[in-house]
Design an enzyme around this catalytic site. Structure first.
Site, PDB file in Angstrom:
ATOM      1  N   TYR A 144       4.781   1.260  -4.159  1.00 21.41           N
ATOM      2  CA  TYR A 144       4.113   1.561  -3.269  1.00 21.41           C
ATOM      3  C   TYR A 144       3.308   0.682  -2.375  1.00 21.41           C
ATOM      4  CZ  TYR A 144      -1.237   3.336  -2.774  1.00 21.41           C
ATOM      5  OH  TYR A 144      -2.191   3.910  -2.246  1.00 21.41           O
ATOM      6  N   ASP A 239       6.214  -6.167   1.177  1.00 17.51           N
ATOM      7  CA  ASP A 239       4.569  -6.042   1.045  1.00 17.51           C
ATOM      8  C   ASP A 239       4.274  -6.949  -0.082  1.00 17.51           C
ATOM      9  OD1 ASP A 239       2.487  -4.925   0.241  1.00 17.51           O
ATOM     10  OD2 ASP A 239       3.312  -2.663  -0.083  1.00 17.51           O
ATOM     11  N   LYS A 267      -5.512  -7.535  -1.255  1.00 18.70           N
ATOM     12  CA  LYS A 267      -5.798  -7.862  -2.332  1.00 18.70           C
ATOM     13  C   LYS A 267      -6.380  -9.694  -2.310  1.00 18.70           C
ATOM     14  CE  LYS A 267      -3.934  -4.140  -4.912  1.00 18.70           C
ATOM     15  NZ  LYS A 267      -2.678  -3.461  -4.681  1.00 18.70           N
TER      16      LYS A 267
HETATM   17  C1  LIG Z   1      -2.458  -2.179  -3.539  1.00 17.46           C
HETATM   18  C2  LIG Z   1      -1.301  -2.221  -2.757  1.00 17.46           C
HETATM   19  C3  LIG Z   1      -1.475  -1.636  -1.447  1.00 17.46           C
HETATM   20  C4  LIG Z   1      -2.407  -0.908  -0.919  1.00 17.46           C
HETATM   21  O1  LIG Z   1      -3.463  -1.681  -0.808  1.00 17.46           O
HETATM   22  P1  LIG Z   1      -4.983  -1.070  -0.492  1.00 17.46           P
HETATM   23  O2  LIG Z   1      -5.900  -2.330  -0.268  1.00 17.46           O
HETATM   24  O3  LIG Z   1      -5.267  -0.323  -1.722  1.00 17.46           O
HETATM   25  O4  LIG Z   1      -4.793   0.059   0.606  1.00 17.46           O
HETATM   26  C5  LIG Z   1       0.008  -1.860  -0.921  1.00 17.46           C
HETATM   27  N1  LIG Z   1       1.022  -2.349  -1.179  1.00 17.46           N
HETATM   28  C6  LIG Z   1       0.916  -2.710  -2.478  1.00 17.46           C
HETATM   29  C7  LIG Z   1       2.099  -3.712  -3.251  1.00 17.46           C
HETATM   30  C8  LIG Z   1      -0.072  -2.863  -3.311  1.00 17.46           C
HETATM   31  O5  LIG Z   1      -0.179  -3.452  -4.382  1.00 17.46           O
END
Ligand SMILES: *Cc1c(COP(=O)(O)O)cnc(C)c1O
Length: 426
Positions: A144, A239, A267
């Site tokens: 994701y 990511d 995060k």
């Molecule tokens: C949470 C998450 C996102 C998205 O971040 P948001 O602040 O919710 O838009 C993207 N990549 C990874 C790996 C994530 O865990």
């Protein structure tokens, strides 16, 4: 009655907010039941609107690695707030946090702040496309990267390598430029490169997947991706929205000793305020406006309150030489305890863990990719989730989510958790 006020608040929320929530996973759809509404949190605990206490294993989906209401972050935000909340001009604190982040993370010279992980990943891909002058990207099934169009792509039919939109509203045109590979499967990546020579701008990956449960990379998988990217003039995007400042000071790049070309954050980097960021070497970052041609902007990007929270968080992490050892020890302790009681109770399960990310899958197979993860027994997970919740243990309401361990957890909290898991699986 359990969850009384939460149930009432949910009914009211449903009238005015789609599904009653501002982000779908909060709605408990995959486990059923009514989401609990949280009134406050402190350290390792959440308190719901009925004043029930929970030991929290979600921690706002990662940011609260030092616990809720962490005093240095709270103080920094309060002090900053008194000076005004947004100016739309450069501020000194943006450079301070940028300098600190660049000093903590390997292989990056410059960083740009945005407001979410979604924005970070979306912008990183645009930058990679601008830099390489290519259009296609490779992502992995089950990873994701936020909810921007390019990432909401499902597997095409049969052997087709083209993605298809996985949400209405994403165009076929967009989906065509996202190629899908299987996590931990190098051949699936090589095939895409053969079929799309000189067209692939970037591979984007969660270096430790956290959005299909916790799925670690198999030996050398990340190193091999690095080599493939080097051979093909493709950029490697890590990511690290979940893994950044969580698996190590320098994130997965440091832990696995692999350099990415662009790194995305979110995060933890915001300490609980809405912050994302992406970073790279100068050569790549200077492709961004206003220096370079790739456009990217944000009215509230680098917002002073968000930067104050993020800076206090990164400083705390940077100044605590033992933090990652403690997190490792606590999570290993939890893992061992869980394995022991689940084995004793004759459960069929797989536990995956990297540092302070851990998941339990109720299945007998090893979990190395999305297909493996989807074999985990859902009815059993649902029951497990609700039984824990009732007994004051709050884990993510989906077996496709990782548990995030916080340093605020005491060994008593971990023992309590293991005891409850023993009770509910007896
Ligand atoms: C949470 C998450 C996102 C998205 O971040 P948001 O602040 O919710 O838009 C993207 N990549 C990874 C790996 C994530 O865990």
């Amino acid at each position: 009655m359990l969850y009384k006020r939460s149930s009432e608040l949910f009914v009211e929320a449903l009238k005015y907010i789609p599904g009653g929530v501002n982000s779908p996973v909060r709605a408990f759809k995959s486990v059923g039941g009514t989401p609990i509404f949280i009134k406050k949190a402190n350290g390792a605990y959440l308190f719901d609107e009925d004043d029930k206490r929970y030991i929290d294993y979600i921690n706002s989906w990662g940011p609260m690695i030092l616990g809720h209401a962490y005093q240095p972050v709270i103080d920094a935000v309060i002090e900053k707030t008194k000076l005004g909340t947004s100016f739309g001009t450069p501020t000194e604190i943006e450079t301070k946090i940028a300098k600190l982040a660049v000093s903590m993370v390997p292989n990056i010279d410059k960083i740009r702040f945005v407001n979410s992980g979604t924005e970070a990943c979306m912008s990183a891909v645009r930058l990679a496309r601008g830099f390489t002058k290519r259009e296609k990207i490779i992502k992995f099934r089950g990873c994701y990267h936020g909810h921007s169009d390019s990432f909401l792509i499902a597997a095409g039919s049969g052997l087709s390598t083209f993605g298809v939109p996985s949400s209405p509203g994403v165009t076929k045109g967009t989906a065509q430029d996202t190629l899908l590979a299987n996590f931990n499967d190098l051949n699936s990546v090589k095939e895409l490169f053969q079929a799309n020579k000189n067209e692939i701008a970037a591979i984007i990956i969660e270096p430790v997947a956290g959005n299909m449960g916790c799925v670690p990379p198999v030996n050398n998988f990340l190193q091999e991706l690095r080599s493939i990217c080097d051979e093909n003039g493709t950029l490697l995007i890590f990511d690290e929205v979940m893994t950044g400042f969580r698996l190590a000071k320098g994130g997965a790049q440091e832990l696995f000793n692999v350099n990415a070309d662009i790194v995305c954050f979110g995060k933890v980097i915001g300490g609980g305020l809405p912050v994302g960021a992406f970073a790279a070497r100068t050569e790549i970052m200077d492709y961004l406006a206003p220096v370079g041609p790739v456009y990217q902007a944000g009215t509230l990007s680098g917002n002073p309150l968000a930067m104050a929270a993020g800076l206090a968080m990164l400083q705390a992490i940077n100044n605590d030489a033992e933090l990652f050892n403690r997190l490792e020890a606590k999570t290993a302790y939890l893992e061992e305890g869980i394995r022991k009681v689940l084995n004793a109770n004759n459960k069929t399960f797989t536990v995956n863990r990297v540092g302070s990310m851990i998941s339990i899958f109720f299945c007998e197979n090893a979990v190395e990719n999305y297909e493996d993860a989807s074999k985990a027994d859902t009815p059993e997970f649902k029951k497990f989730f609700h039984d824990l919740l009732e007994r004051g243990i709050y884990i993510a309401p989906s077996s496709y989510e990782t548990w995030f361990i916080t340093d605020a957890l005491s060994y008593e909290d971990l023992d309590e958790t293991i005891k409850v898991i023993d009770e509910v699986t007896k």
